[in-house]
Design an enzyme around this catalytic site. Structure first.
Site, PDB file in Angstrom:
ATOM      1  N   GLY A   1      36.497  54.160  40.389  1.00  0.00           N
ATOM      2  CA  GLY A   1      37.575  54.255  41.360  1.00  0.00           C
ATOM      3  C   GLY A   1      38.760  54.945  40.712  1.00  0.00           C
ATOM      4  CG  HIS A   2      38.982  58.372  39.089  1.00  0.00           C
ATOM      5  ND1 HIS A   2      39.187  57.682  37.923  1.00  0.00           N
ATOM      6  CD2 HIS A   2      37.859  59.081  38.903  1.00  0.00           C
ATOM      7  CE1 HIS A   2      38.225  57.976  37.074  1.00  0.00           C
ATOM      8  NE2 HIS A   2      37.407  58.810  37.648  1.00  0.00           N
TER       9      HIS A   2
ATOM     10  CD  GLN B   1      31.871  53.294  35.553  1.00  0.00           C
ATOM     11  OE1 GLN B   1      31.169  54.002  34.872  1.00  0.00           O
ATOM     12  NE2 GLN B   1      32.016  53.497  36.850  1.00  0.00           N
TER      13      GLN B   1
ATOM     14  N   GLY C   1      37.670  49.439  32.013  1.00  0.00           N
ATOM     15  CA  GLY C   1      37.884  50.302  33.182  1.00  0.00           C
ATOM     16  C   GLY C   1      39.242  50.075  33.806  1.00  0.00           C
ATOM     17  CG  ASP C   2      39.634  49.349  37.143  1.00  0.00           C
ATOM     18  OD1 ASP C   2      39.280  50.294  37.858  1.00  0.00           O
ATOM     19  OD2 ASP C   2      38.992  48.279  37.054  1.00  0.00           O
TER      20      ASP C   2
ATOM     21  CE  LYS D   1      38.494  56.088  33.023  1.00  0.00           C
ATOM     22  NZ  LYS D   1      38.607  54.674  33.331  1.00  0.00           N
TER      23      LYS D   1
HETATM   24  P1  IMP Z   1      28.032  48.517  38.281  1.00  0.00           P
HETATM   25  O1  IMP Z   1      28.577  49.687  37.540  1.00  0.00           O
HETATM   26  O2  IMP Z   1      28.331  48.571  39.755  1.00  0.00           O
HETATM   27  O3  IMP Z   1      26.591  48.269  38.010  1.00  0.00           O
HETATM   28  O4  IMP Z   1      28.800  47.191  37.761  1.00  0.00           O
HETATM   29  C1  IMP Z   1      28.657  46.733  36.435  1.00  0.00           C
HETATM   30  C2  IMP Z   1      29.973  46.195  35.899  1.00  0.00           C
HETATM   31  O5  IMP Z   1      30.873  47.284  35.723  1.00  0.00           O
HETATM   32  C3  IMP Z   1      30.685  45.229  36.844  1.00  0.00           C
HETATM   33  O6  IMP Z   1      31.374  44.275  36.061  1.00  0.00           O
HETATM   34  C4  IMP Z   1      31.678  46.112  37.566  1.00  0.00           C
HETATM   35  O7  IMP Z   1      32.787  45.394  38.058  1.00  0.00           O
HETATM   36  C5  IMP Z   1      32.085  47.048  36.447  1.00  0.00           C
HETATM   37  N1  IMP Z   1      32.567  48.348  36.913  1.00  0.00           N
HETATM   38  C6  IMP Z   1      31.853  49.358  37.425  1.00  0.00           C
HETATM   39  N2  IMP Z   1      32.643  50.394  37.718  1.00  0.00           N
HETATM   40  C7  IMP Z   1      33.894  50.040  37.372  1.00  0.00           C
HETATM   41  C8  IMP Z   1      35.157  50.719  37.389  1.00  0.00           C
HETATM   42  O8  IMP Z   1      35.292  51.883  37.780  1.00  0.00           O
HETATM   43  N3  IMP Z   1      36.225  49.990  36.944  1.00  0.00           N
HETATM   44  C9  IMP Z   1      36.109  48.735  36.458  1.00  0.00           C
HETATM   45  N4  IMP Z   1      34.949  48.079  36.414  1.00  0.00           N
HETATM   46  C10 IMP Z   1      33.848  48.728  36.857  1.00  0.00           C
END
Ligand code: IMP
Length: 445
Positions: free
Chosen positions: A54-55, A241, A26-27, A30
């Site tokens: 998070g965009h 993600q 992720g991050d 995109k």
């Molecule tokens: P959840 O999606 O909140 O259940 O988190 C599960 C895992 O995905 C954790 O390690 C979060 O930090 C990671 N995660 C969820 N959304 C993002 C994102 O948009 N960017 C990076 N990591 C994410």
């Protein structure tokens, strides 16, 4: 012999389907790519995740932070669509829509929300808070109720969908069955610690109000997408993600609860799998990860180390939670795997400018696992925890700022070699290089 003069309905489809997907955790920036790419499309679709994404999109010096709405919503000419595979926290949806309207961006029926998408309730967040603080087993989630909401979707007895928010009697009855169960479950999870309790009728009242706010956007989006494709529309899928957080193909259990690779498109949007025409895989020039889980190339060299330098220069702090991201070198083992899983056709390399801050650069070409050299990405997170990266040192372009570069020929030779190496290792061409957060800061080789 059987014959038929009828043409299969799919054969008449003339539109295109492109997917932009992150190939790491992720991050990968995109959102910045989707924003300009969207101009050549008619519809931008989110198919997975929820307000955990998070965009950040910087446009003309203004920064927009979206966690639930597709990045395409900044362009009112497009239809922005939230598919059935997304989980919706209605207050966040309403808040993001009002933020955009306050900034003068019109949002109306150009934003469609699937009636089949599942809804996040405050008890989901409470369940998540308690399971994340219950000693072992924490994932390091974003705390947005994502996992528990998907659990209810798959478990079926307690799931509530967007369409249900428009049917008062049904919603009330359903919450009167669900909420007492949730309260008992939350009490059990809390095991004597303080925990919230919920009232079914109060929640129904609150969510019926949200339903009315969502109503103008609610649609059978799967039907809309299939029809649009038949009418020649160009559809852009925006994954949330990264592929390594995919529930099936990522570093389980340290993943999110949806298919964040292109595998989620069909189930999460209702478009037939055979229709995808192009997959653009986004590779950050180094690796980051938020939350727990294996990260073989992580730099843990302290507050004066290279990891911290990259974190600062790349502003590597979570958009949703503000948590500092873990930082490490580019991991080609993981990238090769993610590119294969996603059927990636071509690549974008982002945040290349950030690596100007380090005097040396390394890339990981293989792992050492239990004394053996491994080229394949292991399925077992415990093996990946033990994996030692086989690093190759490369010369960098320390101190040479790339943010003004707009043509590949203007890049320092070492930066060009770095990008070429990624293309060679992943056996896919690099079509876009990003050298800064603004959409102008882009090189199209
Ligand atoms: P959840 O999606 O909140 O259940 O988190 C599960 C895992 O995905 C954790 O390690 C979060 O930090 C990671 N995660 C969820 N959304 C993002 C994102 O948009 N960017 C990076 N990591 C994410």
């Amino acid at each position: 012999m059987m014959s038929s003069s009828a043409t299969a309905p799919e054969a008449t489809a003339t539109g295109t389907c492109t997917c932009v997907v992150g190939l790491q955790w992720g991050d990968e920036a995109k959102g910045k790519l989707v924003d300009p790419l969207a101009e050549d499309h008619d519809i931008v679709v989110r198919y997975n995740g929820g307000a955990n994404a998070g965009h950040t999109i910087v446009r003309g010096g203004r920064s927009f932070k979206l966690s639930l709405l597709p990045s395409g919503v900044l362009n009112p000419r497009l239809t922005s669509l939230i598919g059935n595979g997304v989980v919706i926290y209605p207050p966040r949806f309403i808040e993001e829509v009002s933020q955009l309207r306050e900034a003068g961006i019109p949002v109306g029926t150009n934003l469609l929300l699937s009636d089949r998408a599942h809804v996040v309730f405050p008890y989901h967040m409470e369940e998540e808070r308690l399971s994340e603080t219950d000693g072992g087993g924490a994932i390091g989630t974003t705390g947005r109720g994502i996992g528990p909401c998907y659990q209810d979707k798959v478990g079926r007895t307690c799931g509530i969908r967007v369409g249900d928010l428009l049917v008062p009697e049904y919603l009330r009855d359903r919450l009167r069955m669900i909420v007492p169960r949730k309260n008992r479950w939350i009490e059990a999870l809390a095991a004597g610690k303080e925990a919230k309790k919920f009232d079914a009728d109060a929640l129904a009242q609150e969510y019926l109000g949200y339903g009315e706010a969502l109503r103008p956007h609610v649609h059978d989006t799967a039907h809309f997408l299939r029809k649009s494709l038949q009418h020649g529309k160009r559809i852009l899928f925006e994954a949330a993600q990264g592929s390594l957080l995919d529930i099936d193909h990522g570093t389980y259990p340290y993943v999110t609860s949806s298919n964040s690779s292109p595998a989620g498109i069909w189930s999460g949007s209702g478009l037939p799998a055979r229709r995808l025409t192009r997959v653009l895989g986004v590779v950050k020039a180094y690796t980051t990860r938020v939350g727990r889980g294996p990260f073989p190339t992580e730099l843990t060299d302290g507050p004066d180390g290279l990891g911290e330098a990259i974190r600062r220069k790349g502003r590597e702090y979570g958009t949703v939670t503000g948590r500092p991201r873990r930082v490490g070198w580019l991991d080609l083992v993981a990238l090769r795997y993610a590119a294969e899983v996603g059927g990636v056709d071509e690549l974008a390399v982002t945040l290349l400018d950030v690596l100007s801050c380090v005097p040396e650069i390394a890339i990981c070409t293989a792992y050492e696992v239990q004394g053996e050299r491994v080229q394949e990405f292991p399925a077992d997170a415990r093996l990946l925890e033990q994996a030692k990266p086989v690093l190759e040192r490369l010369s960098g372009w320390y101190g040479e700022e790339l943010t003004q570069v707009r043509r590949i020929a203007e890049l320092p030779a070492a930066a060009r070699r770095y990008v070429d190496r990624i293309a060679e290792e992943l056996r896919r061409p690099v079509r876009i290089i990003s050298v800064g957060p603004d959409r102008e800061q882009t090189i199209l080789p």
